[in-house]
Motif scaffolding. Structure first.
Motif, PDB file in Angstrom:
ATOM      1  N   LYS A   1       0.863  -1.181   0.000  1.00  0.00           N
ATOM      2  CA  LYS A   1       0.000   0.000   0.000  1.00  0.00           C
ATOM      3  C   LYS A   1       0.900   1.232   0.000  1.00  0.00           C
ATOM      4  O   LYS A   1       1.821   1.354   0.811  1.00  0.00           O
ATOM      5  CB  LYS A   1      -0.889   0.011   1.248  1.00  0.00           C
ATOM      6  N   LEU A   2       0.652   2.150  -0.929  1.00  0.00           N
ATOM      7  CA  LEU A   2       1.359   3.425  -0.999  1.00  0.00           C
ATOM      8  C   LEU A   2       0.361   4.530  -0.687  1.00  0.00           C
ATOM      9  O   LEU A   2      -0.748   4.542  -1.232  1.00  0.00           O
ATOM     10  CB  LEU A   2       1.956   3.647  -2.391  1.00  0.00           C
ATOM     11  N   MET A   3       0.748   5.458   0.172  1.00  0.00           N
ATOM     12  CA  MET A   3      -0.147   6.558   0.525  1.00  0.00           C
ATOM     13  C   MET A   3       0.560   7.893   0.360  1.00  0.00           C
ATOM     14  O   MET A   3       1.699   8.070   0.813  1.00  0.00           O
ATOM     15  CB  MET A   3      -0.647   6.394   1.965  1.00  0.00           C
ATOM     16  N   ALA A   4      -0.121   8.826  -0.306  1.00  0.00           N
ATOM     17  CA  ALA A   4       0.396  10.174  -0.508  1.00  0.00           C
ATOM     18  C   ALA A   4      -0.499  11.160   0.225  1.00  0.00           C
ATOM     19  O   ALA A   4      -1.709  10.914   0.401  1.00  0.00           O
ATOM     20  CB  ALA A   4       0.445  10.513  -1.994  1.00  0.00           C
TER      21      ALA A   4
ATOM     22  N   VAL B   1      10.605   4.255   0.022  1.00  0.00           N
ATOM     23  CA  VAL B   1       9.300   4.551  -0.582  1.00  0.00           C
ATOM     24  C   VAL B   1       9.441   4.697  -2.095  1.00  0.00           C
ATOM     25  O   VAL B   1       8.585   4.237  -2.859  1.00  0.00           O
ATOM     26  CB  VAL B   1       8.692   5.820   0.037  1.00  0.00           C
ATOM     27  N   LYS B   2      10.533   5.306  -2.543  1.00  0.00           N
ATOM     28  CA  LYS B   2      10.768   5.459  -3.980  1.00  0.00           C
ATOM     29  C   LYS B   2      10.913   4.101  -4.655  1.00  0.00           C
ATOM     30  O   LYS B   2      10.375   3.866  -5.746  1.00  0.00           O
ATOM     31  CB  LYS B   2      12.021   6.297  -4.211  1.00  0.00           C
ATOM     32  N   ARG B   3      11.615   3.169  -3.997  1.00  0.00           N
ATOM     33  CA  ARG B   3      11.752   1.823  -4.556  1.00  0.00           C
ATOM     34  C   ARG B   3      10.403   1.107  -4.608  1.00  0.00           C
ATOM     35  O   ARG B   3      10.091   0.399  -5.577  1.00  0.00           O
ATOM     36  CB  ARG B   3      12.741   1.016  -3.720  1.00  0.00           C
ATOM     37  N   ALA B   4       9.599   1.287  -3.580  1.00  0.00           N
ATOM     38  CA  ALA B   4       8.266   0.668  -3.557  1.00  0.00           C
ATOM     39  C   ALA B   4       7.388   1.238  -4.666  1.00  0.00           C
ATOM     40  O   ALA B   4       6.644   0.506  -5.322  1.00  0.00           O
ATOM     41  CB  ALA B   4       7.616   0.885  -2.196  1.00  0.00           C
ATOM     42  N   GLN B   5       7.480   2.551  -4.887  1.00  0.00           N
ATOM     43  CA  GLN B   5       6.699   3.183  -5.955  1.00  0.00           C
ATOM     44  C   GLN B   5       7.130   2.659  -7.320  1.00  0.00           C
ATOM     45  O   GLN B   5       6.288   2.417  -8.201  1.00  0.00           O
ATOM     46  CB  GLN B   5       6.863   4.698  -5.898  1.00  0.00           C
ATOM     47  N   ARG B   6       8.428   2.465  -7.504  1.00  0.00           N
ATOM     48  CA  ARG B   6       8.917   1.943  -8.776  1.00  0.00           C
ATOM     49  C   ARG B   6       8.393   0.523  -9.004  1.00  0.00           C
ATOM     50  O   ARG B   6       7.990   0.176 -10.123  1.00  0.00           O
ATOM     51  CB  ARG B   6      10.447   1.946  -8.811  1.00  0.00           C
TER      52      ARG B   6
ATOM     53  N   ALA C   1       4.978   4.007   2.540  1.00  0.00           N
ATOM     54  CA  ALA C   1       4.675   2.698   1.965  1.00  0.00           C
ATOM     55  C   ALA C   1       4.433   1.718   3.093  1.00  0.00           C
ATOM     56  O   ALA C   1       5.039   1.821   4.162  1.00  0.00           O
ATOM     57  CB  ALA C   1       5.826   2.221   1.085  1.00  0.00           C
ATOM     58  N   TYR C   2       3.552   0.774   2.850  1.00  0.00           N
ATOM     59  CA  TYR C   2       3.231  -0.247   3.854  1.00  0.00           C
ATOM     60  C   TYR C   2       3.194  -1.597   3.161  1.00  0.00           C
ATOM     61  O   TYR C   2       2.548  -1.758   2.115  1.00  0.00           O
ATOM     62  CB  TYR C   2       1.878   0.046   4.491  1.00  0.00           C
ATOM     63  N   THR C   3       3.924  -2.556   3.692  1.00  0.00           N
ATOM     64  CA  THR C   3       3.876  -3.918   3.185  1.00  0.00           C
ATOM     65  C   THR C   3       3.355  -4.828   4.280  1.00  0.00           C
ATOM     66  O   THR C   3       3.595  -4.588   5.466  1.00  0.00           O
ATOM     67  CB  THR C   3       5.256  -4.410   2.722  1.00  0.00           C
ATOM     68  N   GLU C   4       2.655  -5.877   3.867  1.00  0.00           N
ATOM     69  CA  GLU C   4       2.054  -6.782   4.859  1.00  0.00           C
ATOM     70  C   GLU C   4       2.155  -8.214   4.394  1.00  0.00           C
ATOM     71  O   GLU C   4       1.923  -8.526   3.227  1.00  0.00           O
ATOM     72  CB  GLU C   4       0.590  -6.405   5.094  1.00  0.00           C
ATOM     73  N   THR C   5       2.511  -9.088   5.334  1.00  0.00           N
ATOM     74  CA  THR C   5       2.465 -10.518   5.113  1.00  0.00           C
ATOM     75  C   THR C   5       1.430 -11.095   6.079  1.00  0.00           C
ATOM     76  O   THR C   5       0.671 -10.346   6.694  1.00  0.00           O
ATOM     77  CB  THR C   5       3.847 -11.155   5.332  1.00  0.00           C
TER      78      THR C   5
END
Length: 237
Positions: free
Chosen positions: A171-174, A199-204, A182-186
């Protein structure tokens, strides 16, 4: 946001919420939400900050590789996934979780609702969570939000093969006056990240996923077609 990348394993800290209010001039909004969420047992400890931030986001982008995202879930779908993970809980517990999930989705009905972008892996559509009838309603709900332009949903087809590697849901939030997160979940934990480089890597990674998805029109057609398949299946049982 304030701070660096961190494992989101604690409930929101009042001190941090107060600092955010001061930095953004939000007149105590974060502090009030924090106080409310601290005592809300319906969310996992690692997720409460995310609920707080969803309400303030101007744009939310999600990648869902295994299940429909909470903001899109119908009550029947939410009930089925809750029971699958917690088979020995009481009915009251399940209802609390379902109610909380439905309440979260109210942000999509507000006049100031965020832009909501979702990438669903095709497998998510094909797993009959809650049975055929529940999936019919779930997919019809998503299609309705797409037609109403409340959510921009595209499907990552199985035929796309290898895709950008993301460990679990993303999940990315602006925000209007704050840096993105950025939020990642397992299955058993979540990580909220605000380090700009991360966050930039997650957006890419999200952008790479998006170019591999079906078009919005093709995605809607697939979702509606599968809803019809589930409807026929439900009518024969």
């Amino acid at each position: 946001m304030i701070g660096t990348s961190r494992q989101a394993i604690r409930k929101p800290q009042l001190g941090i919420a107060q600092r955010i209010d001061k930095a953004l001039g939000t007149d105590g909004i974060f502090e009030r939400l924090c106080r409310k969420l601290i005592n809300d047992r319906r969310y996992a400890d690692y997720f409460v900050e995310v609920v707080e931030l969803e309400r303030l986001a101007t744009r939310i982008c999600e990648f869902a590789p295994t299940a429909i995202p909470g903001l899109l879930q119908t009550p029947d779908y939410a009930r089925a996934v809750t029971l699958a993970a917690n088979p020995f809980v009481t009915d009251d517990y399940v209802q609390d979780i379902v109610t909380a999930r439905v309440e979260r989705a109210h942000i999509l009905k507000d006049a100031t609702r965020p832009e909501y972008w979702v990438i669903l892996h095709e497998n998510v559509l094909r797993i009959p969570v809650g049975g055929a009838e529940a999936m019919t309603s779930q997919l019809e709900h998503i299609a309705r939000l797409m037609r109403e332009r409340t959510a921009w949903v595209t499907v990552l087809p199985c035929a796309a093969g290898a895709h950008a590697s993301i460990n679990g849901a993303l999940k990315l939030m602006a925000f209007e006056d704050a840096p993105p997160v950025a939020y990642t979940e397992t299955s058993f934990s979540g990580t909220l990240m605000d380090d700009p480089a991360v966050v930039k890597r997650a957006q890419r990674a999200y952008d790479l996923l998006r170019v591999a998805t079906l078009s919005p029109e093709a995605s809607l057609a697939l979702i509606e077609s599968m809803a019809e398949d589930y409807r026929r299946c439900a009518s024969t049982t």
